[in-house]
Each structure stands twice: as C-alpha cells, then as structure tokens.
Design a protein around this motif. Structure first.
Motif, PDB file in Angstrom:
ATOM      1  N   ALA A 212      35.157  39.979  47.192  1.00  0.00           N
ATOM      2  CA  ALA A 212      34.297  39.755  46.030  1.00  0.00           C
ATOM      3  C   ALA A 212      33.213  38.726  46.339  1.00  0.00           C
ATOM      4  O   ALA A 212      32.053  38.881  45.930  1.00  0.00           O
ATOM      5  CB  ALA A 212      35.138  39.305  44.839  1.00  0.00           C
ATOM      6  N   ASN A 213      33.555  37.677  47.064  1.00  0.00           N
ATOM      7  CA  ASN A 213      32.550  36.671  47.431  1.00  0.00           C
ATOM      8  C   ASN A 213      31.492  37.253  48.354  1.00  0.00           C
ATOM      9  O   ASN A 213      30.300  36.937  48.224  1.00  0.00           O
ATOM     10  CB  ASN A 213      33.235  35.475  48.093  1.00  0.00           C
ATOM     11  CG  ASN A 213      34.121  34.704  47.130  1.00  0.00           C
ATOM     12  OD1 ASN A 213      33.887  34.707  45.924  1.00  0.00           O
ATOM     13  ND2 ASN A 213      35.148  34.053  47.641  1.00  0.00           N
ATOM     14  N   ARG A 214      31.912  38.105  49.292  1.00  0.00           N
ATOM     15  CA  ARG A 214      30.935  38.746  50.175  1.00  0.00           C
ATOM     16  C   ARG A 214      30.012  39.676  49.400  1.00  0.00           C
ATOM     17  O   ARG A 214      28.798  39.737  49.655  1.00  0.00           O
ATOM     18  CB  ARG A 214      31.666  39.530  51.274  1.00  0.00           C
ATOM     19  CG  ARG A 214      32.405  38.654  52.271  1.00  0.00           C
ATOM     20  CD  ARG A 214      31.423  37.856  53.129  1.00  0.00           C
ATOM     21  NE  ARG A 214      30.552  38.733  53.898  1.00  0.00           N
ATOM     22  CZ  ARG A 214      30.846  39.219  55.096  1.00  0.00           C
ATOM     23  NH1 ARG A 214      32.001  38.898  55.661  1.00  0.00           N
ATOM     24  NH2 ARG A 214      30.003  39.993  55.738  1.00  0.00           N
ATOM     25  N   ILE A 215      30.574  40.392  48.424  1.00  0.00           N
ATOM     26  CA  ILE A 215      29.754  41.308  47.629  1.00  0.00           C
ATOM     27  C   ILE A 215      28.760  40.528  46.770  1.00  0.00           C
ATOM     28  O   ILE A 215      27.588  40.890  46.662  1.00  0.00           O
ATOM     29  CB  ILE A 215      30.657  42.215  46.765  1.00  0.00           C
ATOM     30  CG1 ILE A 215      31.460  43.163  47.661  1.00  0.00           C
ATOM     31  CG2 ILE A 215      29.827  43.021  45.767  1.00  0.00           C
ATOM     32  CD1 ILE A 215      32.488  43.984  46.912  1.00  0.00           C
ATOM     33  N   GLY A 229      31.803  46.773  42.424  1.00  0.00           N
ATOM     34  CA  GLY A 229      32.408  46.717  43.745  1.00  0.00           C
ATOM     35  C   GLY A 229      33.585  45.764  43.798  1.00  0.00           C
ATOM     36  O   GLY A 229      34.628  46.062  44.406  1.00  0.00           O
ATOM     37  N   ALA A 230      33.456  44.592  43.145  1.00  0.00           N
ATOM     38  CA  ALA A 230      34.561  43.625  43.123  1.00  0.00           C
ATOM     39  C   ALA A 230      35.770  44.191  42.386  1.00  0.00           C
ATOM     40  O   ALA A 230      36.915  44.032  42.828  1.00  0.00           O
ATOM     41  CB  ALA A 230      34.098  42.321  42.478  1.00  0.00           C
ATOM     42  N   LYS A 231      35.536  44.884  41.252  1.00  0.00           N
ATOM     43  CA  LYS A 231      36.650  45.461  40.497  1.00  0.00           C
ATOM     44  C   LYS A 231      37.345  46.566  41.292  1.00  0.00           C
ATOM     45  O   LYS A 231      38.581  46.638  41.330  1.00  0.00           O
ATOM     46  CB  LYS A 231      36.143  46.021  39.165  1.00  0.00           C
ATOM     47  CG  LYS A 231      35.565  44.984  38.215  1.00  0.00           C
ATOM     48  CD  LYS A 231      36.623  43.991  37.768  1.00  0.00           C
ATOM     49  CE  LYS A 231      36.033  42.986  36.789  1.00  0.00           C
ATOM     50  NZ  LYS A 231      37.021  41.953  36.390  1.00  0.00           N
ATOM     51  N   LEU A 232      36.571  47.434  41.928  1.00  0.00           N
ATOM     52  CA  LEU A 232      37.180  48.506  42.713  1.00  0.00           C
ATOM     53  C   LEU A 232      37.979  47.951  43.889  1.00  0.00           C
ATOM     54  O   LEU A 232      39.064  48.457  44.211  1.00  0.00           O
ATOM     55  CB  LEU A 232      36.087  49.457  43.217  1.00  0.00           C
ATOM     56  CG  LEU A 232      35.408  50.340  42.160  1.00  0.00           C
ATOM     57  CD1 LEU A 232      34.309  51.183  42.794  1.00  0.00           C
ATOM     58  CD2 LEU A 232      36.424  51.228  41.461  1.00  0.00           C
ATOM     59  N   ILE A 284      29.245  51.664  31.954  1.00  0.00           N
ATOM     60  CA  ILE A 284      28.225  50.610  31.895  1.00  0.00           C
ATOM     61  C   ILE A 284      27.871  50.117  33.289  1.00  0.00           C
ATOM     62  O   ILE A 284      26.705  49.883  33.609  1.00  0.00           O
ATOM     63  CB  ILE A 284      28.729  49.455  31.001  1.00  0.00           C
ATOM     64  CG1 ILE A 284      28.766  49.898  29.533  1.00  0.00           C
ATOM     65  CG2 ILE A 284      27.834  48.228  31.151  1.00  0.00           C
ATOM     66  CD1 ILE A 284      29.399  48.878  28.616  1.00  0.00           C
ATOM     67  N   LEU A 285      28.885  49.972  34.134  1.00  0.00           N
ATOM     68  CA  LEU A 285      28.622  49.496  35.497  1.00  0.00           C
ATOM     69  C   LEU A 285      27.883  50.537  36.320  1.00  0.00           C
ATOM     70  O   LEU A 285      27.049  50.202  37.163  1.00  0.00           O
ATOM     71  CB  LEU A 285      29.936  49.124  36.175  1.00  0.00           C
ATOM     72  CG  LEU A 285      30.673  47.906  35.597  1.00  0.00           C
ATOM     73  CD1 LEU A 285      32.025  47.744  36.263  1.00  0.00           C
ATOM     74  CD2 LEU A 285      29.843  46.648  35.772  1.00  0.00           C
ATOM     75  N   LEU A 308      30.924  40.731  32.810  1.00  0.00           N
ATOM     76  CA  LEU A 308      31.370  42.075  32.470  1.00  0.00           C
ATOM     77  C   LEU A 308      32.841  42.195  32.850  1.00  0.00           C
ATOM     78  O   LEU A 308      33.195  42.016  34.015  1.00  0.00           O
ATOM     79  CB  LEU A 308      30.538  43.132  33.208  1.00  0.00           C
ATOM     80  CG  LEU A 308      29.030  43.146  32.929  1.00  0.00           C
ATOM     81  CD1 LEU A 308      28.354  44.209  33.791  1.00  0.00           C
ATOM     82  CD2 LEU A 308      28.756  43.414  31.465  1.00  0.00           C
ATOM     83  N   GLY A 309      33.687  42.492  31.866  1.00  0.00           N
ATOM     84  CA  GLY A 309      35.108  42.636  32.118  1.00  0.00           C
ATOM     85  C   GLY A 309      35.530  44.087  32.081  1.00  0.00           C
ATOM     86  O   GLY A 309      34.735  44.987  31.772  1.00  0.00           O
ATOM     87  N   ALA A 310      36.784  44.330  32.410  1.00  0.00           N
ATOM     88  CA  ALA A 310      37.288  45.698  32.388  1.00  0.00           C
ATOM     89  C   ALA A 310      37.412  46.225  30.967  1.00  0.00           C
ATOM     90  O   ALA A 310      37.274  47.432  30.738  1.00  0.00           O
ATOM     91  CB  ALA A 310      38.650  45.758  33.084  1.00  0.00           C
ATOM     92  N   ARG A 311      37.640  45.351  29.995  1.00  0.00           N
ATOM     93  CA  ARG A 311      37.829  45.782  28.613  1.00  0.00           C
ATOM     94  C   ARG A 311      36.721  45.323  27.681  1.00  0.00           C
ATOM     95  O   ARG A 311      36.467  45.950  26.657  1.00  0.00           O
ATOM     96  CB  ARG A 311      39.182  45.254  28.098  1.00  0.00           C
ATOM     97  CG  ARG A 311      39.592  45.767  26.742  1.00  0.00           C
ATOM     98  CD  ARG A 311      40.930  45.189  26.322  1.00  0.00           C
ATOM     99  NE  ARG A 311      40.888  43.732  26.243  1.00  0.00           N
ATOM    100  CZ  ARG A 311      40.453  43.066  25.170  1.00  0.00           C
ATOM    101  NH1 ARG A 311      40.021  43.713  24.119  1.00  0.00           N
ATOM    102  NH2 ARG A 311      40.460  41.746  25.167  1.00  0.00           N
ATOM    103  N   TYR A 312      36.045  44.234  27.986  1.00  0.00           N
ATOM    104  CA  TYR A 312      35.047  43.691  27.077  1.00  0.00           C
ATOM    105  C   TYR A 312      33.898  43.077  27.872  1.00  0.00           C
ATOM    106  O   TYR A 312      33.972  42.876  29.091  1.00  0.00           O
ATOM    107  CB  TYR A 312      35.671  42.628  26.160  1.00  0.00           C
ATOM    108  CG  TYR A 312      36.277  41.465  26.909  1.00  0.00           C
ATOM    109  CD1 TYR A 312      35.503  40.398  27.350  1.00  0.00           C
ATOM    110  CD2 TYR A 312      37.629  41.450  27.203  1.00  0.00           C
ATOM    111  CE1 TYR A 312      36.056  39.343  28.041  1.00  0.00           C
ATOM    112  CE2 TYR A 312      38.199  40.398  27.898  1.00  0.00           C
ATOM    113  CZ  TYR A 312      37.401  39.344  28.308  1.00  0.00           C
ATOM    114  OH  TYR A 312      37.949  38.300  29.002  1.00  0.00           O
TER     115      TYR A 312
END
Length: 458
Positions: A212-215, A229-232, A284-285, A308-312
């Motif tokens: 995630a830091n690299r992204i 990308g971080a979430k995936l 949205i993403l 941006l969260g997974a739910r809200y």
C-alpha cells in the motif's frame, strides 16, 4: 443399536484418559528429576549465578532506561515507526542487558571450566535470547489479542524445543481431543492452527502495508486507483494467508464449499445493504467519479473527501464534522462534485444599486472590488465579470461572477469577503444600495385637518 457399538465410544474415551494419565506421570517424573538435578552443588551454583545476573541487569537497566527515555523525548521530527521502535527497545532494556550478561558468563565459564558446569546457564541463555527475539518479532502483530497468543505460544514451543521435551508435550496435547465422526479435533491441532494462522496473517499484514505504501507513493496512479489497488492487495494477501494456513494445518478445503454456499445465502437475504455498499464502493473506485480530496455536496452536507472505505466515504466539513456516507447513497442520489474534472468553481453574487447611479461605473467598481480579494482568479476567461440582470422596483439589479480554484478553502467565506469588498468600494465611490420604503397607515385613523393660511379667509 448393537451393544458393541455402544461400548466403542466408552472404550475410546477410557483409552484416551489412560494415555493422558500416563503422559502426566511421565511429565511428573521428568519434573521431579529436574528438581533433583537442580539441587546438585554445581547446578545450584549456576542457578545462583543466573539470579545474581538478573538482579544486576535490573539495577543497571534503571539509569540506562531513564537516559534512553530522555534521549527519545528529545528526538523531534522522527517518523512514527522509528519512535515506536525506540519505545519497544526502551521497554526491553533489562532483557537485552540480561542476555548480554548471561552469554558473557557462559562463554567465560565454557573456556575456564568443564562444559557440564555451565550447562544450565547455557540453557537459560538460549531461553532468554529466544524469548527476547520473540518479544521483538511479535510487535509486528497489530491485534493485541492475536499478538499475545502468538507470543506466548512461540515462547512455549521454543522452551519445549530447547528443553528437548517436544515429543512428549505434543503427544500429551494430541491425546486431548474431541471426535466428530471422521473429524478429530485435538488440543495440539488448535494450538497449531492459532500459531500458523497468526504468523500467516501477520506476514500478510506487513506485506500489504508495504504494498500500500508503494502504491500511494506512485504519483502516476490516480488517488482512487491507489485506494483500489491497496484494497485489492489486502484482500488477496489476507485471503491467501488464511487458506494457506488452513492447508498447512491439514484441513481439507473442499469441505468449505458447503460453508461458502451458506454464506452466499446469508449475503443474499441478511446482508443486502452491506453487499450493496461494498459493490458501490468498488464502482466508485473504478469509474473515478469520487476520489480523496474532492469537494462534494450531498444534500445539506458540503465538504471534502477524506478517505474512501469499503462500506462508506468519509466527508469532512468546514466545521470539523466528519460524515460517514454509505457508498450506496453516492451511487443512487445526486452528488455535486465541485472538483471532478478540475478544481475551478464559479460563484455568483446578486446585488442592486439606485437608479441615479451610473451602471457603467457600478460594473467597473464591482469588478475591481472582486479582483481585490485574494482567492479570486484574475486571468484569462476566469476574470470577474458583472452584468445587469434587470430593472427592479427599487434598484437596478446586477450579478457579479468570479472564479476560485480552491473550493476546499470554503465557499461561504469567499462570498462574504467579496460582499465586504463591494460594500467598501460603494461607500468610497458614493454608490447607494436602495431598499424598499413603505408608509403604514391605520384604517381607523382620522384624516389630517388642513389649516388654511392667514389672509385667505372668506
């Protein structure tokens, strides 16, 4: 049911109990032999040396710990991870000193006397070093409960390995089991599952944070795609760690097909809103309609996207309030994104002046007043303009239009600043702002009496 089938579970339970009792007796004999071994002269000397070294490490650690703490407090500007590492070392200064002291004594005694006279100290040195390494390594586990489970589990396993009683302890834990048909769950399997899953999930957490830091550090990727990308990466790594951990324990993953079907039914009926928000967040993403830093209006909520969260979606307003808006609302309702394609925003102000004031002069003064405000743009097609919009009952009506490129700085405040600049300029140039005047008369009031001037009497 046949009598033989009824006696089989009882015989198996009795056999497991007998094995557990036998192993307990063996461990008791081992402990008794260990106590007898410690009472021998040189072994007692080694125990005394170990206790003395621990007390010495405690006394030395106090001034060193205080000096190190003061040094840490003076480190201004250090990143958070470095400060956390310093605090971890600060809490374990006594353990580090004890490891250094006992290993120094062990090496000296192995060179100066028989190896058997330092055997217990060598075991204590190995144990203390292993415990110290585990203590540092488990700080990578974020969850406190999981961290303690992994830490104490690793300590017990390392202690058994160093003492050479791993097989006996494994047999004892494996004898304590519960049978569900063909499935046998033993205490050893539970402990093994907790340790392996804890290690795998910790590795997945560390790797996902690094990814995630690299992204996020890649400026060529848009903010919304960085979040996606971080979430995936988190989903893939944690999912892979979970299934690899189950496979390493020996659990048949094909049996999870029934569980996944039950979960699918539950998602279809009881978790509709949750799934809808998750899918909406993914949309949205992907379509990049909203990204971190955008300024949006949703109903009466006006603010900028914090995360941006997974739910809200987290929206922070100018007054410091943070609204957690479900992703589904951003998909199904009308949203004003003030900075979707660019950050330029046009604002309109309406006002009126008296009919006696020259409209050409009023327009010029209004444009100059708007241009004097810092946040108002003054180049190209973004220059302030002023137009007459109509002739009202009491005034000539105008609209003043100007542009800004920082909507995150607020809209109400810039409108107020431009209005204030208009007021000051109109006062300085003698431009009047009319307002309606009304005469109020009561219905039952007598009519005024008209008095004739002197000399006009008939």
């Amino acid at each position: 049911m046949e009598p033989e089938e009824q006696t089989q579970p009882k015989d198996a339970l009795a056999e497991s109990a007998a094995e557990a009792i036998e192993l307990g007796q063996q461990l008791w004999e081992f402990a008794a032999g260990g106590i007898e071994l410690l009472l021998r002269p040189w072994n007692a000397y080694q125990v005394g040396i170990g206790v003395a070294l621990f007390v010495l490490a405690t006394l030395i650690a106090r001034p060193i710990s205080q000096a190190f703490h003061n040094w840490l407090r003076a480190r201004e500007g250090w990143p958070r991870w470095r400060m956390r590492l310093g605090l971890v070392v600060h809490k374990r200064i006594r353990g580090v000193l004890f490891v250094v002291l006992i290993w120094t004594v062990v090496l000296i005694m192995q060179e100066a006397t028989w190896p058997s006279r330092s055997r217990l100290l060598a075991v204590a040195a190995n144990l203390s070093l292993a415990w110290l390494i585990v203590s540092f390594a488990t700080r990578l586990v974020g969850n406190p409960l999981l961290r303690n489970i992994v830490k104490y589990g690793a300590w017990v396993w390392i202690t058994l390995r160093i003492l050479g009683i791993t097989q006996e302890a494994t047999a004892l834990l494996d004898s304590i089991a519960i049978d569900f048909g063909d499935l046998r769950i033993s205490l050893f399997l539970v402990v093994q599952a907790v340790v392996i899953l804890g290690v795998m999930l910790t590795l997945a957490r560390v790797i996902s944070q690094m990814a995630a830091n690299r992204i996020r550090s890649n400026s060529e990727i848009s903010p919304s795609m960085q979040v996606l990308g971080a979430k995936l990466a988190q989903i893939l790594l944690f999912g892979g760690a979970f299934f690899i951990g189950l496979k390493a324990i020996g659990i048949d993953l094909t049996g999870l097909a029934v569980l996944s079907g039950a979960i699918g039914v539950g998602l279809g009926f009881g978790l509709q809103k949750v799934v809808s928000n998750l899918v909406s967040g993914l949309i949205i993403l992907l379509d990049k309609s909203i990204k971190p830093g955008d300024v949006i209006s949703l109903g009466e909520t006006f603010g900028w996207i914090n995360s941006l969260g997974a739910r809200y979606v987290s929206v922070v307003t100018r007054d410091g309030r943070e609204y957690l808006i479900p992703n589904e609302d951003l998909i199904t309702t009308q949203v004003v994104n003030w900075s979707h394609s660019d950050r330029f925003v046009r604002l309109d102000l309406t006002f009126g002046t008296a009919y006696g004031d020259d409209p050409h002069k009023v327009r010029k003064i209004a444009i100059e007043a708007a241009s004097s405000v810092n946040r108002v743009l003054q180049y190209g097609s973004k220059k302030p303009v002023c137009h007459i919009t109509g002739f009202g009952d009491s005034s000539v009506d105008y609209v003043l239009r100007f542009w800004i490129d920082d909507p995150t700085g607020g809209l109400t405040n810039i409108r107020g600043n431009v209005f204030l600049a208009l007021w000051d300029s109109f006062q300085a140039q003698g431009i009047s702002i009319p307002f309606p005047q009304r005469e109020v008369r009561m219905l039952n009031d007598p009519l005024p009496v008209r008095v004739a001037p002197e000399g006009n009497e008939e």
